[in-house]
Write an enzyme that holds these catalytic residues in place. Structure first.
Site, short mmCIF file in Angstrom:
data_model
loop_
_atom_site.label_atom_id
_atom_site.label_comp_id
_atom_site.label_asym_id
_atom_site.label_seq_id
_atom_site.Cartn_x
_atom_site.Cartn_y
_atom_site.Cartn_z
N GLU A 187 0.83 -1.22 0.00
CA GLU A 187 0.00 0.00 0.00
C GLU A 187 0.86 1.27 0.00
O GLU A 187 0.57 2.23 0.71
CB GLU A 187 -0.97 -0.01 1.18
CG GLU A 187 -1.97 -1.15 1.12
CD GLU A 187 -3.05 -1.07 2.19
OE1 GLU A 187 -2.89 -0.30 3.15
OE2 GLU A 187 -4.06 -1.78 2.07
N GLU A 258 -6.81 -7.87 -0.94
CA GLU A 258 -7.40 -7.79 0.40
C GLU A 258 -8.87 -7.42 0.30
O GLU A 258 -9.21 -6.25 0.11
CB GLU A 258 -6.67 -6.76 1.29
CG GLU A 258 -5.27 -7.15 1.70
CD GLU A 258 -4.67 -6.17 2.73
OE1 GLU A 258 -5.44 -5.39 3.31
OE2 GLU A 258 -3.45 -6.20 2.92
#
Length: 817
Positions: A187, A258
């Site tokens: 991320e 995710e």
């Protein structure tokens, strides 16, 4: 988002399941990709993945967790690699016990599944310091996660260490192993702008470095829109079917690394509960709208943040509302509803992977995503984004679409699954007290004074740099003169840590704490105090509840006391004495050896005080059910069993509705001996150890709620490979309510049963305006004293129609024993 975990749904099938896993031993092969999907041995793949972190469970749990994931339709197990756990000191590596990454990957392979290895090495993951080892902070000239030579050197060194380890065991698919994907960074887009031009440069370097390790399988970067070729950019979040901008190249597939099954919980906050319906809706939407071909559930099993591994304020229990709960038990209906989803989507594999996508409007808030092949083979996803049910016309047939739902038609005709229609049973976790602890010993932690300390400074030191993450605790002490006896004063302390306990002349005067939601993460303590004449000693215990795990410039984050005043006088720049950690930690009194070297005292039932260590000995309960300590009578601290920490507890920090964020704390059975287990607690507040109990965990309350419009199980359908026709294995299948008890138990009581129009749900229910009077009698005959039962939801089952012309449902709530 976990040895106490033995499956209750398929305990009797475990040996059979593991045998199948051995037969299905995975042999990898060439892994590539195109704009449609990952390609393994020349075959396009539609894959469902589940995150299970080896460090958040125990090795004896791994086979059972993986087997349950496989039974739930999972193809891939995804895990992070935890740098700070494997290299706690620079150059000293640990892959033993619960850190045995190779053993975990081999167990995945043994059971016939693929693996996705998220190397990081920065992982965030609600893990202490985002997985980075704390010693990295002291490397001269280092700046984390940017185009910085010291950081890149150590990052590459660790990444190569992990890759070489996997290669040496032949665990990459290119070597015949199970690993089909790897991830570098995590991320990064969320912090990239903070590093200006060095951010993009770092990402280019990280991608090149990873590819240069020559794993033979693709690399991904999650939430990284500018992931350099050939690295695949992927999506994280709850709604990637809506939010994902898509791959940054037409030659890359749409992957979702995710799909959050709930959300991590912090102390003081209520758990976020995400429904099985919502997860299924957005998974199906990603497949249909974004042409997704890989979905990973984060977490599939969350587990436990043992020891001090959780990041700041994060509870010891991690993602307990995942399809497998903290103890490894199936969490229904989430596990079963997703299993149904996977079966339905797999029926559509050929059109999804090889067909042409088109979109058909079905209304203002309704649409169909259609995948059609040249052979006329077809699959459709009918989406209702509205809040009301609608009848939608598609291919000259009318389909009832519930609100916020997706119907899956593997042949563009037959509805085999709807995301809003849950036929899987619901269950509820049960807690039974196994034993209480009637005999305790105590050791009172010494409150240090200035003269007891050896570390000195003329200012307030930053806490993390001082403790080097070796302890949650740092004592700040100073002394000063006062001319008057019994003088009333005010102590004012500002802190950037998490908790503060204040002592004046050895006596407790007050505590304060911060919160995860506070933007500044700062808090203050202000208390009236009484000073003596002459020298007064102030001892301030600053406490961390985990290290930070996110954000740019993590190495510059600060903690500890920032300001200290007494009656307006500023002592910030003043001679201070420091003690890292507690004396009990230094003596390791939570171990058998350390415990034997100190003098323990008896405990009175009304004499609990702050900063006290408590000790007792117990025998392991019989059976194999999961175990947990009920710490509802305690305040804040940490627990050890036979020298192993089961984690921090903070029962006294309540949520907005007045309840503890976590009361029960996982005790893996693998931590226990048959007899004489040492239980030690450090209690910071004034909790009462006599209220602690060791409880068994199970799921003994089961409930089903199925309407006559629900669908037969998705796995009752098959696709004829030659014609593409969908047919049922058992013709004329009808909706059925199915209940199943845990192993070695049967349905002992029907708590509620109604066929008709029952009100409510499995949590709260009542008989509605329409009710078959013989509902309970028929259910009891079908289910009592059986481990499982199945009831067809139809008028025929209940001897007639209790209310002609009305849609009907069956709701049954039962107890297992």
């Amino acid at each position: 988002m976990m040895s106490m975990k033995i499956s209750w749904l398929f305990h009797s099938l475990l040996v059979f399941s593991l045998s199948l896993a051995l037969i299905g031993f995975v042999h990898g092969g060439n892994v590539t990709y195109d704009g449609r999907s990952l390609i393994i041995n020349g075959e396009h793949k539609l894959l469902f993945s589940g995150s299970i972190h080896y460090t958040r469970s125990t090795p004896d749990m791994w086979p059972h967790l993986i087997a349950k994931a496989k039974m739930g339709g999972i193809d891939v197990i995804q895990t992070y690699v935890f740098w700070n756990l494997h290299e706690p000191q620079q150059g000293h590596f640990d892959f033993s016990g619960g850190r045995d990454l190779v053993l975990f990957i081999k167990e995945i392979q043994k059971q016939g599944l693929y693996a996705c290895l998220r190397v990081g090495p920065f992982i965030e993951g609600e893990w202490s310091y985002g997985g980075l080892p704390f010693w990295l902070r002291d490397v001269p000239g280092i700046v984390f996660r940017t185009d910085n030579e010291p950081f890149k050197f150590h990052m590459q060194r660790f990444a190569k260490k992990i890759v070489d380890m996997m290669k040496s065991e032949r665990l990459y698919a290119s070597q015949g192993g199970p690993i089909i994907l790897s991830q570098i960074e995590n991320e990064y887009k969320l912090v990239e702008a903070a590093f200006r031009e060095r951010g993009p440069a770092y990402i280019r370097w990280a991608a090149k470095m990873a590819v240069g390790l020559e794993t033979g399988v693709p690399w991904v970067m999650c939430k990284q829109d500018d992931a350099p070729d050939p690295v695949i950019n992927t999506c994280n979040g709850m709604r990637c079917g809506e939010t994902f901008a898509g791959p940054n190249s037409p030659n890359k597939p749409a992957l979702w690394t995710e799909n959050w099954t709930s959300f991590f919980q912090t102390y003081g906050e209520k758990p976020y509960l995400r429904s099985a319906k919502d997860i299924a809706f957005h998974a199906a939407l990603f497949i249909a709208k974004k042409r997704g071909s890989y979905i990973n559930y984060y977490m599939y099993h969350g587990g436990t943040n043992f020891g001090r591994t959780g990041s700041e304020y994060v509870t010891t229990s991690y993602y307990d509302n995942a399809p497998l709960d903290e103890y490894g038990l199936l969490s229904q209906p989430k596990w079963g509803h997703l299993k149904e989803l996977h079966a339905a989507i797999k029926l559509c594999s050929e059109p999804l992977l090889s067909g042409t996508q088109s979109t058909v409007s079905l209304g203002q808030q309704q649409e169909a995503y259609v995948f059609k092949m040249d052979s006329e083979e077809c699959a459709a996803f009918l989406v209702n984004n509205g809040k009301r049910s609608v009848n939608a016309l598609f291919n000259n047939f009318t389909y009832d679409l519930p609100p916020n739902s997706i119907s899956i038609l593997p042949d563009c005709k037959t509805t085999v699954f709807n995301t809003a229609k849950v036929s899987t049973q619901y269950d509820k976790r049960s807690v039974i007290s196994s034993q209480n602890f009637k005999q305790w010993s105590e050791y009172k932690e010494v409150i240090p004074k200035f003269q007891d300390t050896s570390l000195r400074a003329n200012t307030l030191l930053e806490q993390m740099s001082t403790t080097k993450a070796a302890s949650d605790y740092l004592w700040y002490t100073f002394r000063f003169q006062n001319e008057n006896s019994n003088a009333q004063s005010v102590l004012n302390v500002g802190s950037r840590s998490h908790i503060l306990h204040a002592f004046v002349n050895g006596e407790f005067v007050g505590s304060a704490h911060g919160s995860h939601n506070s933007r500044s993460r700062a808090f203050s303590l202000e208390n009236n105090i009484t000073l003596g004449k002459g020298t007064n000693y102030i001892s301030l215990l600053s406490v961390m509840v985990g290290l930070p795990d996110w954000g740019a410039y993590l190495e510059h984050r600060v903690a500890g006391l920032r300001r200290v005043r007494v009656q307006g006088r500023d002592f910030t720049n003043f001679p201070w004495g420091y003690q890292v950690g507690l004396l009990g930690e230094k003596l390791q009194i939570y171990t058998n050896l350390g415990s034997s070297k100190i003098q323990w005292s008896g405990v009175g039932r009304s004499t609990q005080q702050r900063l006290t260590w408590y000790k007792t000995v117990f025998d392991a309960p019989a059976g194999n059910e999961p175990l947990a300590l009920n710490l509802g009578s305690m305040g804040k601290g940490e627990v050890w069993i036979n020298g192993q920490s089961i984690g921090r507890y903070w029962v006294s920090y309540h949520t907005s509705d007045g309840n503890p964020s976590q009361t029960w704390y996982n005790v893996p059975r693998s931590f226990l001996k048959p007899k004489d287990n040492l239980l030690v607690l450090l209690e910071e507040e004034n909790g009462n150890p006599f209220g602690i109990s060791l409880d068994t965990i199970s799921r003994t309350k089961v409930c089903g709620f199925v309407s006559d419009s629900n669908l037969p199980p998705a796995n009752s359908w098959m696709r004829d490979n030659s014609s593409g026709i969908i047919y049922q294995k058992k013709p004329h299948g009808r909706p059925a309510l199915r209940l199943q008890c845990p192993p070695n138990s049967t349905i002992s009581k029907i708590l509620f049963a109604s066929f008709g129009t029952p009100l409510g749900d499995c949590e709260n229910h009542a008989i509605g305006s329409c009710h078959s009077s013989n509902s309970r009698t028929i259910i009891e005959k079908a289910c009592l004293r059986k481990s499982k039962c199945s009831i067809i939801v139809s008028n025929h089952t209940f001897g007639g129609d209790p209310c002609p012309g009305k849609p009907k449902a069956l709701l049954v709530d039962a107890q297992c024993a």
